[in-house]
Design an enzyme around this catalytic site. Structure first.
Site, PDB file in Angstrom:
ATOM      1  N   LEU A 106     -15.645  55.870  10.586  1.00 44.95           N
ATOM      2  CA  LEU A 106     -15.065  54.617  12.319  1.00 44.95           C
ATOM      3  C   LEU A 106     -16.784  53.784  12.259  1.00 44.95           C
ATOM      4  O   LEU A 106     -16.748  53.625  13.623  1.00 44.95           O
ATOM      5  CB  LEU A 106     -15.851  56.153  12.863  1.00 44.95           C
ATOM      6  CG  LEU A 106     -14.890  57.100  13.417  1.00 44.95           C
ATOM      7  CD1 LEU A 106     -15.107  58.231  14.252  1.00 44.95           C
ATOM      8  CD2 LEU A 106     -13.993  56.618  14.217  1.00 44.95           C
ATOM      9  N   CYS A 147      -7.691  49.041  -2.869  1.00 51.84           N
ATOM     10  CA  CYS A 147      -6.876  49.915  -2.943  1.00 51.84           C
ATOM     11  C   CYS A 147      -6.177  49.758  -1.280  1.00 51.84           C
ATOM     12  O   CYS A 147      -5.022  49.271  -1.208  1.00 51.84           O
ATOM     13  CB  CYS A 147      -7.216  51.042  -2.874  1.00 51.84           C
ATOM     14  SG  CYS A 147      -7.499  51.947  -4.490  1.00 51.84           S
ATOM     15  N   ARG A 192     -12.076  41.358  -4.388  1.00 49.57           N
ATOM     16  CA  ARG A 192     -10.448  41.588  -3.739  1.00 49.57           C
ATOM     17  C   ARG A 192     -10.350  42.194  -2.595  1.00 49.57           C
ATOM     18  O   ARG A 192     -10.913  43.242  -2.176  1.00 49.57           O
ATOM     19  CB  ARG A 192      -9.603  42.195  -4.951  1.00 49.57           C
ATOM     20  CG  ARG A 192      -9.053  41.474  -5.917  1.00 49.57           C
ATOM     21  CD  ARG A 192      -8.972  42.848  -7.542  1.00 49.57           C
ATOM     22  NE  ARG A 192      -9.665  43.881  -8.169  1.00 49.57           N
ATOM     23  CZ  ARG A 192      -9.331  44.583  -8.118  1.00 49.57           C
ATOM     24  NH1 ARG A 192      -8.318  45.665  -9.283  1.00 49.57           N
ATOM     25  NH2 ARG A 192     -10.425  46.524  -8.870  1.00 49.57           N
ATOM     26  N   GLU A 232      -6.243  59.050  -7.309  1.00 51.61           N
ATOM     27  CA  GLU A 232      -7.633  59.165  -8.194  1.00 51.61           C
ATOM     28  C   GLU A 232      -8.152  59.254  -6.776  1.00 51.61           C
ATOM     29  O   GLU A 232      -7.023  58.462  -5.720  1.00 51.61           O
ATOM     30  CB  GLU A 232      -8.191  58.197  -8.737  1.00 51.61           C
ATOM     31  CG  GLU A 232      -7.842  56.625  -8.918  1.00 51.61           C
ATOM     32  CD  GLU A 232      -8.059  55.421  -7.475  1.00 51.61           C
ATOM     33  OE1 GLU A 232      -9.210  56.545  -7.825  1.00 51.61           O
ATOM     34  OE2 GLU A 232      -7.003  54.995  -7.678  1.00 51.61           O
ATOM     35  N   VAL A 276     -10.690  52.622 -12.802  1.00 55.98           N
ATOM     36  CA  VAL A 276     -10.342  53.909 -12.717  1.00 55.98           C
ATOM     37  C   VAL A 276     -10.361  54.948 -14.049  1.00 55.98           C
ATOM     38  O   VAL A 276     -11.026  55.621 -13.633  1.00 55.98           O
ATOM     39  CB  VAL A 276      -8.845  54.198 -12.025  1.00 55.98           C
ATOM     40  CG1 VAL A 276      -7.968  55.503 -11.739  1.00 55.98           C
ATOM     41  CG2 VAL A 276      -8.693  53.374 -10.580  1.00 55.98           C
TER      42      VAL A 276
END
Ligand code: UDX
Length: 439
Positions: free
Chosen positions: A250, A260, A327, A151, A11
């Site tokens: 979808l 995140c 992650r 962000e 970021v």
């Protein structure tokens, strides 16, 4: 504008580089000597398409600098953007220790009247806490204003998402500070939502939790499609044309991962608990996702019985294509389950192998190519939809295997591609299996 960015992760670095690209003078600060050394040499410490080119360009044009010194980095900075990590603690809450440390390290060097922008994802109320710290430790003449500016960039398209955002969210109790930050982003020509700090902080969690819920919803529909004999891809297509639903997010698969969604969903659960507001839907989003990560192993057990001593090829370690980030990647859950079941795992990923080695060590074998991974395999799991994997000629790829059994967690292949094989057992997600035996 003179801007300092604290933290050069995905970021911070993308933000700093893009702000330089639109004409600001940016200094990125990081406590890691190793990272700053790389950056000063024009090298990006992370794999992010287009980033390195912009680093070199903006350094050459003297709008972008890197330093480990807060004193140097904060000199004459009008805006100080904080973009350090807020990892998940074992209780699901966000760990704010890096953020608080970054503020404390920077406070002695902040200029009077400067603006501190919190870009890290932080629980509701954090911006107020930061203001409290700055009132105490900041410059004596006039404590900096604090602005929440979350962000929304995705890994793998961080540069594009930063330069062409869907929206910019600015939250502050100080209207003057909010309009300066709005002005900073003017060249991006994006819609701007100006609100209070608490609402801005909530917009970030609500957006990520909504997207995660959309994925868990479509994954549950996919599982149902498989049971009733429907086709999830046609169902998603049919739903996506409805403008109220939208076609994005979808795609049914083996669950979301990354730095995140899992962290932010857990943090929202923790916030709801803290305020005693029932929010079981989001807890269910999390549980569905955890179950979805186990799907390929279950399918393999249903087909092969015990996986003990079976050679399973795993294609893809990264949580999604175009990144080396692992992650919360589904590959971690899958490989650990395979190892627990006694399988022999041979894995391949175009860019994430070094990160995989840090996680699995010598417990698995690392192949240098898809073909090498597939040699004499009893089955293959397709875990990340890398272009290299989607572009495989399936009939040729399965010819290397002991048994041509494919568990496709990302629906990488069309029915036509599968049907062109002379012999295959193909198990996709949310669609009927295709079994072709040699006649
Ligand atoms: C996400 C958000 O999109 C971004 O706005 C936020 O700032 C950070 O988190 P990122 O983690 O980089 O970005 O990845 P994203 O491309 O959004 O994908 C997240 C996960 O969802 C991946 O594991 C992906 O495989 C999965 N996914 C996505 C699906 O399973 N189906 C989909 O249809 C879309």
């Amino acid at each position: 504008m003179r801007i300092a960015v604290i933290g050069t992760g995905y970021v911070g670095l993308s933000t700093g580089v893009c702000l330089a690209e639109i004409g600001h003078h940016v200094t990125c600060i990081d406590t890691s000597e190793e990272k700053i050394k790389l950056l000063l040499g024009g090298e990006s410490p992370i794999y992010e398409p287009g980033l390195e080119k912009l680093i070199i360009k903006n350094m050459d044009e003297k709008r972008l600098r890197f330093t480990t010194s807060h004193q140097t980095g904060l000199e004459k900075a009008e805006v100080i953007i904080v973009a350090v990590g807020t990892p998940q603690q074992s209780n699901g809450e966000a760990d704010l220790s890096y953020l608080v440390q970054a503020i404390l390290d920077a406070a002695p060097y902040m200029e009077e009247g400067s603006i501190v922008v919190i870009k890290s994802t932080v629980p509701v109320g954090t911006n107020e806490k930061v203001k409290g710290i700055l009132d105490h430790f900041g410059p004596k003449g006039g404590s900096p204003s604090v602005v929440s500016n979350p962000e929304f960039l995705r890994q793998g398209s961080a540069v594009l998402d930063t330069l062409q955002p869907d929206r910019i969210v600015i939250g502050s109790e100080n209207q003057n500070a909010a309009s300066i930050i709005k002005k900073m982003y003017t060249p991006l020509n994006a819609p701007v939502v100006v609100t209070d700090a608490r609402s801005a902080e909530m917009i970030k969690y609500a957006s990520n939790a909504f997207l995660a819920t959309k994925i868990s919803f479509i994954n549950s529909i996919g599982n149902l499609c498989e049971a009733v004999g429907a086709n999830i891809e046609d169902v998603s297509k049919g739903m996506g044309f409805d403008q109220r639903i939208g076609a994005a997010f979808l795609q049914s698969g083996i669950g979301y991962g990354g730095s995140c969604f899992p962290k932010d969903v857990s943090a929202l659960v923790a916030i709801a608990k803290e305020y005693s507001v029932p929010f079981s839907m989001i807890e269910e989003t999390m549980m569905i996702n955890n179950r979805q990560k186990q799907l390929l192993v279950q399918k393999a057990q249903n087909r092969l019985g015990s996986l003990k001593d079976k050679k399973i090829a795993v294609l893809g370690f990264a949580f999604k294509p175009e990144t080396d980030d692992m992650r919360e990647a589904p590959s971690i859950t899958i490989i650990h389950s395979l190892l627990t079941e006694g399988a022999m795992v041979v894995g391949y990923d175009p860019v994430a192998t070094l990160n995989a080695m840090k996680i699995f060590g010598e417990q698995i074998i690392y192949a240098a190519s898809v073909e090498e991974a597939l040699q004499e395999a009893d089955a293959v799991f397709l875990v990340t939809e890398w272009k290299e994997i989607k572009q495989l000629v399936l009939s040729e790829a399965v010819s290397h295997m002991k048994e041509p059994i494919v568990f496709d967690g990302r629906n990488c292949f069309s029915e036509e591609a599968v049907r062109s094989c002379e012999e295959i057992e193909y198990y996709p997600i949310g669609k009927p299996a295709i079994i072709i035996r040699k006649s």
